[in-house]
Design an enzyme around this catalytic site. Structure first.
Site, PDB file in Angstrom:
ATOM      1  N   ASP A   1     -18.265  -7.845 -35.179  1.00 40.93           N
ATOM      2  CA  ASP A   1     -18.071  -6.557 -35.846  1.00 40.93           C
ATOM      3  C   ASP A   1     -17.060  -6.691 -36.989  1.00 40.93           C
ATOM      4  O   ASP A   1     -17.167  -6.023 -38.010  1.00 40.93           O
ATOM      5  CB  ASP A   1     -17.605  -5.509 -34.831  1.00 40.93           C
TER       6      ASP A   1
ATOM      7  N   GLU B   1     -11.976   2.910 -39.259  1.00 42.49           N
ATOM      8  CA  GLU B   1     -10.882   3.867 -39.197  1.00 42.49           C
ATOM      9  C   GLU B   1      -9.831   3.583 -40.249  1.00 42.49           C
ATOM     10  O   GLU B   1      -9.802   2.524 -40.869  1.00 42.49           O
ATOM     11  CB  GLU B   1     -10.199   3.884 -37.822  1.00 42.49           C
TER      12      GLU B   1
ATOM     13  N   THR C   1     -15.447   3.350 -31.133  1.00 40.06           N
ATOM     14  CA  THR C   1     -15.429   2.341 -30.067  1.00 40.06           C
ATOM     15  C   THR C   1     -14.401   1.237 -30.335  1.00 40.06           C
ATOM     16  O   THR C   1     -14.271   0.312 -29.536  1.00 40.06           O
ATOM     17  CB  THR C   1     -16.825   1.695 -29.942  1.00 40.06           C
TER      18      THR C   1
ATOM     19  N   TYR D   1     -10.442   0.763 -32.504  1.00 40.04           N
ATOM     20  CA  TYR D   1      -9.028   1.127 -32.295  1.00 40.04           C
ATOM     21  C   TYR D   1      -8.920   2.489 -31.609  1.00 40.04           C
ATOM     22  O   TYR D   1      -8.123   2.707 -30.693  1.00 40.04           O
ATOM     23  CB  TYR D   1      -8.317   1.161 -33.656  1.00 40.04           C
ATOM     24  N   ASN D   2      -9.742   3.426 -32.064  1.00 41.10           N
ATOM     25  CA  ASN D   2      -9.727   4.780 -31.493  1.00 41.10           C
ATOM     26  C   ASN D   2      -9.819   4.770 -29.975  1.00 41.10           C
ATOM     27  O   ASN D   2      -9.154   5.538 -29.293  1.00 41.10           O
ATOM     28  CB  ASN D   2     -10.885   5.570 -32.109  1.00 41.10           C
TER      29      ASN D   2
HETATM   30  P1  NAP Z   1      -9.285  -8.284 -34.953  1.00 44.85           P
HETATM   31  O1  NAP Z   1      -7.937  -7.820 -34.488  1.00 44.85           O
HETATM   32  O2  NAP Z   1      -9.502  -9.731 -35.184  1.00 44.85           O
HETATM   33  O3  NAP Z   1     -10.436  -7.781 -33.934  1.00 44.85           O
HETATM   34  C1  NAP Z   1     -10.488  -6.511 -33.440  1.00 44.85           C
HETATM   35  C2  NAP Z   1     -11.590  -6.391 -32.382  1.00 44.85           C
HETATM   36  O4  NAP Z   1     -12.230  -5.125 -32.615  1.00 44.85           O
HETATM   37  C3  NAP Z   1     -12.668  -7.465 -32.411  1.00 44.85           C
HETATM   38  O5  NAP Z   1     -12.980  -7.820 -31.078  1.00 44.85           O
HETATM   39  C4  NAP Z   1     -13.836  -6.749 -33.067  1.00 44.85           C
HETATM   40  O6  NAP Z   1     -15.095  -7.228 -32.642  1.00 44.85           O
HETATM   41  C5  NAP Z   1     -13.650  -5.358 -32.547  1.00 44.85           C
HETATM   42  N1  NAP Z   1     -14.303  -4.293 -33.313  1.00 44.85           N
HETATM   43  C6  NAP Z   1     -14.365  -4.133 -34.659  1.00 44.85           C
HETATM   44  N2  NAP Z   1     -15.074  -3.027 -34.957  1.00 44.85           N
HETATM   45  C7  NAP Z   1     -15.473  -2.497 -33.777  1.00 44.85           C
HETATM   46  C8  NAP Z   1     -16.223  -1.359 -33.427  1.00 44.85           C
HETATM   47  N3  NAP Z   1     -16.694  -0.523 -34.361  1.00 44.85           N
HETATM   48  N4  NAP Z   1     -16.417  -1.094 -32.122  1.00 44.85           N
HETATM   49  C9  NAP Z   1     -15.929  -1.900 -31.160  1.00 44.85           C
HETATM   50  N5  NAP Z   1     -15.222  -2.997 -31.427  1.00 44.85           N
HETATM   51  C10 NAP Z   1     -14.979  -3.288 -32.725  1.00 44.85           C
HETATM   52  O7  NAP Z   1      -9.588  -7.497 -36.297  1.00 44.85           O
HETATM   53  P2  NAP Z   1     -10.865  -7.457 -37.196  1.00 44.85           P
HETATM   54  O8  NAP Z   1     -11.963  -8.279 -36.588  1.00 44.85           O
HETATM   55  O9  NAP Z   1     -10.447  -7.701 -38.597  1.00 44.85           O
HETATM   56  O10 NAP Z   1     -11.262  -5.909 -37.022  1.00 44.85           O
HETATM   57  C11 NAP Z   1     -10.441  -4.881 -37.506  1.00 44.85           C
HETATM   58  C12 NAP Z   1     -10.550  -3.775 -36.514  1.00 44.85           C
HETATM   59  O11 NAP Z   1      -9.753  -4.102 -35.383  1.00 44.85           O
HETATM   60  C13 NAP Z   1     -10.010  -2.447 -36.959  1.00 44.85           C
HETATM   61  O12 NAP Z   1     -10.948  -1.712 -37.694  1.00 44.85           O
HETATM   62  C14 NAP Z   1      -9.655  -1.795 -35.639  1.00 44.85           C
HETATM   63  O13 NAP Z   1     -10.691  -0.964 -35.176  1.00 44.85           O
HETATM   64  C15 NAP Z   1      -9.509  -2.937 -34.670  1.00 44.85           C
HETATM   65  N6  NAP Z   1      -8.165  -2.939 -34.113  1.00 44.85           N
HETATM   66  C16 NAP Z   1      -8.039  -2.552 -32.816  1.00 44.85           C
HETATM   67  C17 NAP Z   1      -6.786  -2.475 -32.252  1.00 44.85           C
HETATM   68  C18 NAP Z   1      -6.677  -2.016 -30.839  1.00 44.85           C
HETATM   69  O14 NAP Z   1      -7.723  -1.779 -30.215  1.00 44.85           O
HETATM   70  N7  NAP Z   1      -5.472  -1.853 -30.326  1.00 44.85           N
HETATM   71  C19 NAP Z   1      -5.648  -2.797 -32.987  1.00 44.85           C
HETATM   72  C20 NAP Z   1      -5.818  -3.192 -34.301  1.00 44.85           C
HETATM   73  C21 NAP Z   1      -7.105  -3.244 -34.870  1.00 44.85           C
HETATM   74  P3  NAP Z   1     -15.667  -8.676 -33.018  1.00 44.85           P
HETATM   75  O15 NAP Z   1     -14.965  -9.643 -32.123  1.00 44.85           O
HETATM   76  O16 NAP Z   1     -17.122  -8.544 -32.718  1.00 44.85           O
HETATM   77  O17 NAP Z   1     -15.396  -8.935 -34.467  1.00 44.85           O
END
Ligand code: NAP
Length: 267
Positions: free
Chosen positions: A45, A127, A165, A167-168
């Site tokens: 993703d 987001e 699905t 960060y949210n």
């Molecule tokens: P990353 O920190 O390397 O990976 C973030 C994780 O979020 C990966 O496992 C990615 O899946 C998954 N992901 C991305 N979009 C998604 C979606 N729409 N639904 C479910 N899972 C999703 O960062 P990155 O790969 O550059 O992605 C940036 C995203 O990370 C941001 O948009 C944010 O949503 C997410 N994030 C989450 C948190 C948290 O949950 N605490 C904190 C910071 C950022 P894949 O392994 O398939 O790439």
């Protein structure tokens, strides 16, 4: 068909990317980095987020297809061993009913950043978040030009339905079906006391509403738009609303959202 492929850069994704190019050439597809009709993201993703922002200026003119090379993706529905099948379906081979893909359109979030030093606008696929760099974020949140709450805490996450699905979800937001034109406001560790009182629940705004976040003190802020980060030292406000434009995904077979939620989170 004019196409482009972006891969995550790991050995399997690179190999699949090469396989795709080889089969695409045999079928007469035209590799086009400037104005592709289909952009294929191979990885996860996160790779789709990169692909989306790479073609941010051409979003209305193209559709994305995702191939996942790790776990099941929310934006990536094709498995690593399915590239030949995908190419067949892209050519309309294998299922005579599928001469054209079904195009599904997902809502996006639009941001207008007002700083003392100027303005900027962004579009997010997942987001946007606003957080304090040195500590607590202090911000006034208005909805439709009426003060809603004074926020104090780690940050605020404003997500799209397809980003619900990501960060949210980690901050307790609801899963929202991408057919709903809405944005979600979710709190990241809010402080609640006599002075600062927030709703404490995620909320959904429909397309015709907007939300403004005003920086309520001099503070260094971290703004994230999907995988991109920016530090802002002179923020006045951010306006968020559902974007006019949507992102398109080409579906060559069904990929129901609730199945993805079940498979990803419940197993
Ligand atoms: P990353 O920190 O390397 O990976 C973030 C994780 O979020 C990966 O496992 C990615 O899946 C998954 N992901 C991305 N979009 C998604 C979606 N729409 N639904 C479910 N899972 C999703 O960062 P990155 O790969 O550059 O992605 C940036 C995203 O990370 C941001 O948009 C944010 O949503 C997410 N994030 C989450 C948190 C948290 O949950 N605490 C904190 C910071 C950022 P894949 O392994 O398939 O790439």
């Amino acid at each position: 068909m004019r196409y482009y492929v972006l891969d995550r850069g790991d050995p399997l994704s690179v190999e699949l990317s090469q396989q795709f190019h080889k089969l695409a050439e045999q079928r007469g597809f035209e590799l086009d980095a400037e104005s592709p009709e289909i952009v294929v993201s191979i990885g996860g993703d996160g790779t789709m987020l990169h692909a989306f922002h790479t073609f941010i200026d051409r979003i209305p003119d193209l559709a994305f297809v995702g191939v996942h090379t790790g776990h099941l993706g929310f934006y990536a529905d094709w498995k690593a061993d399915e590239i030949p099948k995908l190419i067949d379906l892209m050519c309309g081979i294998g299922d005579p009913k599928i001469m054209k893909p079904r195009i599904v359109k997902y809502p996006l979030v639009q941001l207008e950043i007002h700083k003392k030093s100027g303005t900027a606008s962004f579009i997010a696929l997942n987001e946007f978040t606003l957080k304090g760099v040195d500590g607590t974020l202090v911000a006034q949140v208005d909805i439709n030009d009426v003060t809603f709450e004074m926020f104090r805490g780690d940050g605020i996450c404003i997500s799209t339905p397809s980003g619900s699905t990501a960060y949210n979800k980690s901050v307790g937001g609801a899963m929202v079906h991408p057919s709903i034109d809405a944005l979600q406001i979710a709190e990241i560790a809010s402080i609640n006391n006599r002075i600062f009182r927030t709703l404490g629940s995620p909320l959904l705004l429909p397309k015709h509403h907007h939300c403004d976040i005003f920086s309520s003190k001099d503070q260094r802020l971290l703004l994230t738009v999907d995988h991109n980060n920016f530090q802002i030292d002179d923020l006045i406000s951010v306006r968020c609303q559902v974007a006019e434009q949507k992102v398109s995904f080409a579906r060559y077979r069904p990929f129901p959202f609730w199945n993805r939620v079940r498979d990803a989170f419940l197993g």
